[in-house]
Design an enzyme around this catalytic site. Structure first.
Site, PDB file in Angstrom:
ATOM      1  CD  GLU A  85      -1.942  -2.348   1.267  1.00 31.95           C
ATOM      2  OE1 GLU A  85      -0.817  -2.696   1.675  1.00 31.95           O
ATOM      3  OE2 GLU A  85      -2.872  -3.159   1.061  1.00 31.95           O
ATOM      4  CG  HIS A 114     -11.986  -7.318   5.975  1.00 30.39           C
ATOM      5  ND1 HIS A 114     -11.188  -7.991   6.859  1.00 30.39           N
ATOM      6  CD2 HIS A 114     -11.436  -7.505   4.750  1.00 30.39           C
ATOM      7  CE1 HIS A 114     -10.190  -8.575   6.188  1.00 30.39           C
ATOM      8  NE2 HIS A 114     -10.315  -8.286   4.919  1.00 30.39           N
TER       9      HIS A 114
END
Ligand SMILES: Cc1ncc(C[n+]2csc(CCOP(=O)(O)OP(=O)(O)O)c2C)c(N)n1
Length: 668
Positions: A407, A474
């Site tokens: 990322e 999540h």
């Protein structure tokens, strides 16, 4: 620099067939940063400058690498690389003004020392965090590769910086994508006070290249001829055939980390050993022995440099201090964006949120033929939410890029693309994972325009939110981490129509935009959406229903919770405001409504403390207090992480308590 200390050289030089002119140019370029630094140390002692990170003893690397580069190729130097700036011939008074925090510097007094970039000289300076520029170099190199420019990008780090995750990620991405980057590691023995033995546990940093499938070299960083000749060769091979190379330059830091911190912890013998290997005195001795450097040339050279130095110092010292001006400061946080309205056509099609985002993204790819999208599993697989399904077939793998799980490096690469003039969209697989790329978002993308006028033309797509029993990692809706960071824009649509138009605007906007997409809405919310490419403006909330009892302020999934509540409580007449964008925030619509209803309730999916509901509440109190009939109410989720089991998740979420809180506020 003592004149006759080195009658013979302690470094083995080989002229690599270079002509005398080049040998002397190298000498000229290596002497200049040394003389400037020596002057800076005097000014530091006199209290006329505030801090100095000496690169004395390491100049051969900066100068040799810069001379091996073409002037239109980007370089990303560090805090000890004055030689990059002087060899690129930046006017010295501008450097001095930069260090003194004056307007003729490169950051209008907003950042210090070498923390700046300049497109004019194709230099992109570091941010304090050291590692991020390695990934930025990847992005610049990617742009060069996509545009078939046959250029190389050179990026520097110290050996300390190689311990950061950014180093690993940047090298990995560069290798997987075969990017034309030279990763130049200056191994100077110490990272602040930490010796190499406590920094890494392999013989050479260059050895790490093997693990990345990358070519590597070890170069004597104190030998300018070796640096220049070998790096020239490596750079040329990269231009011919784009690929990354790791170069470890062995050298030594002769001064303290910064001047005031000293070198007490460095064994004396080590300093003595390396003092004998001084890159300038040895080169000088070699050139004298060879008969290339005459006394006359040297005297003239130093006289010229000292003149230039003093003249330029005079200019910088004479420059007035910056007079603070709030408007100027605020105006530079974002690049001015001239929003262009593209009208929707009358033809519509019913789309789910997920389809509207996909269609909007696809149409933007068609609008901007160099727009690049990057993310994990987004190519053939189509992304975990299938938003980019079919994109590879239409746009090709150059523009629809699967990324390793990196990322940080990918956000940094997006920044690099922007520096090279290319827009990009990065898909975070889940908004939760932005934490692994958090530093470049809040420190690089957000601050770049303010610091040196460089836009970060990047959209981060953020699939977020709870209600899908996905647990703490999540399910988060983490917009508040970004709404509090000046320099970022934050968009959070609740409907397919808004999502499509706002995504087009986010991509057109040259500023960094975090685009939140609620996963629970992806396939549950449908709407008739115009089929053409159209844009919607930022900073305009939508008034979804009108009534005099209360103002409800919501965004994302909470808009739908509020709609459901109003639907099952028909006696309540409310203004329902869907914010649509959080930064910029449409305060006018909020105030106008609250002034009418006298009551405001803000519904937020995230945990309460520190969320945007708190700021909106404060804004209402500060701006509408006289018109309020009740205290402003915030309704938000529990102060816990988001639990997995659906009954726990339901308890966590603010949805179920909203109705009672709404009624209590109306009855207050
Ligand atoms: C992320 C981060 N951690 C710590 C620091 C503090 N710091 C600044 S420079 C430095 C040492 C860097 O060492 P190295 O990369 O070897 O470069 P050198 O200073 O030796 O040239 C440290 C620890 C920082 N700036 N950023």
């Amino acid at each position: 620099m003592s004149k006759d200390a080195f009658l013979t050289s302690n470094i083995e030089f080989n002229d690599y067939g270079l002509d005398d002119e080049t040998l002397l140019l190298l000498y000229k370029n290596i002497v200049k940063p040394r003389l400037i630094e020596e002057k800076m140390l005097i000014l530091l002692r006199q209290g006329r400058i505030s801090k100095w990170f000496a690169g004395i003893g390491q100049e051969a690397i900066a100068v040799g690498v810069t001379m091996a580069m073409h002037k239109d190729e980007y370089m990303l130097p560090m805090h000890r690389n004055l030689g990059v700036f002087t060899t690129r011939e930046i006017p010295l008074h501008r450097l001095f003004s930069q260090w003194q925090g004056k307007a003729s510097g490169f950051t209008k007094g907003r950042d210090r020392s070498f923390h700046f970039g300049t497109q004019e000289f194709k230099i992109v300076g570091m941010i304090s965090h050291l590692g991020p520029q390695l990934g930025v170099a990847d992005g610049i190199a990617l742009a060069s590769k996509l545009n078939n420019k046959n250029q190389v990008t050179a990026v520097f780090t110290g050996e300390g910086g190689t311990s950061e995750g950014d180093f690993h990620e940047a090298l990995n991405v560069a290798s997987v994508w075969q990017l034309p980057v030279m990763f130049c590691v200056e191994n100077n023995g110490y990272g602040l006070s930490t010796p190499t033995s406590e920094q890494y546990n392999c013989e050479h940093i260059a050895d790490k290249a093997k693990g990345y499938g990358m070519e590597s070299h070890i170069i004597d960083g104190n030998n300018i001829l070796e640096v220049y000749s070998k790096v020239s060769e490596i750079a040329e091979s990269i231009r011919q055939n784009p690929h990354p190379v790791l170069i470890e330059f062995k050298t030594f830091r002769m001064h303290g980390h910064e001047e005031a911190s000293g070198t007490k912890y460095v064994p004396h013998e080590l300093l003595e050993h390396w003092a004998k290997k001084d890159p300038i005195e040895n080169y000088q001795a070699y050139l004298r022995e060879k008969g290339v450097l005459t006394e006359e040339f040297e005297v003239e050279l130093k006289k010229d440099i000292v003149h230039e130095l003093n003249d330029n110092l005079k200019i910088a010292f004479a420059e007035e201090q910056i007079i603070p001006n709030k408007t100027i400061e605020l105006n530079d946080v974002y690049k001015a964006f001239n929003y262009q309205e593209v009208k929707e056509n009358s033809e519509t099609k019913e789309l789910r949120l997920v389809d509207a985002i996909s269609e909007g993204l696809k149409q933007s790819m068609e609008q901007h033929d160099d727009l690049v999208i990057m993310g994990q599993d987004i190519a053939e697989y189509g992304g975990v939410f299938k938003i980019t399904e079919g994109f590879v077939e239409q746009f090709g793998k150059d523009r629809v890029r699967n990324t390793p799980i990196c990322e940080s490096a990918i956000v940094e690469a997006a920044m690099g693309l922007s520096i090279a003039g290319i827009k990009s969209v990065v898909e975070m697989q889940f908004a939760d994972f932005v934490t692994s790329g958090f530093n470049p978002v809040v420190n690089y993308l957000a601050k770049s325009h303010y610091r040196w006028n460089q836009q970060a033309d990047v959209v981060l797509r953020m699939p977020c939110g709870a209600g899908v029993a996905a647990g703490p990692f999540h399910s988060q809706t983490n917009e508040a981490w970004f709404t509090k960071t000046p320099g970022l824009k934050v968009v959070y649509p609740a409907f397919p129509y808004d999502a499509k138009g706002l995504l087009a605007t986010a991509i057109n906007d040259p500023n960094p935009v975090l685009f939140f997409e609620h996963k629970a809405l992806y396939r549950s919310i449908r709407q008739d959406v115009p089929t053409n490419y159209y844009t919607l403006p930022f900073g305009e909330a939508a008034l979804l229903s009108e009534g005099n009892d209360v103002t409800i302020i919501a965004y994302g999934a909470t808009v739908h919770w509020a709609l459901e509540t109003l639907d099952s409580n028909k006696d309540i007449q409310a203004d329902l405001i869907d914010l649509r964008t959080l930064q910029p925030l449409d305060t006018e619509t909020i105030y106008k409504s609250v002034r009418k209803t006298g009551r405001a309730i803000i519904l937020q999916e995230d945990s309460l403390f520190g969320g945007i509901a708190s700021d909106i509440s404060s804004l209402i109190m500060e701006n509408c207090f006289e018109e309020l009939d009740a205290p402003v109410k915030r309704v938000a989720s529990m102060e816990t992480p988001i639990p997995f089991a659906s009954q726990l998740e339901q308890q966590y979420l603010s949805k179920d308590k909203f109705e009672n809180e709404l009624r209590a506020l109306i009855e207050y």
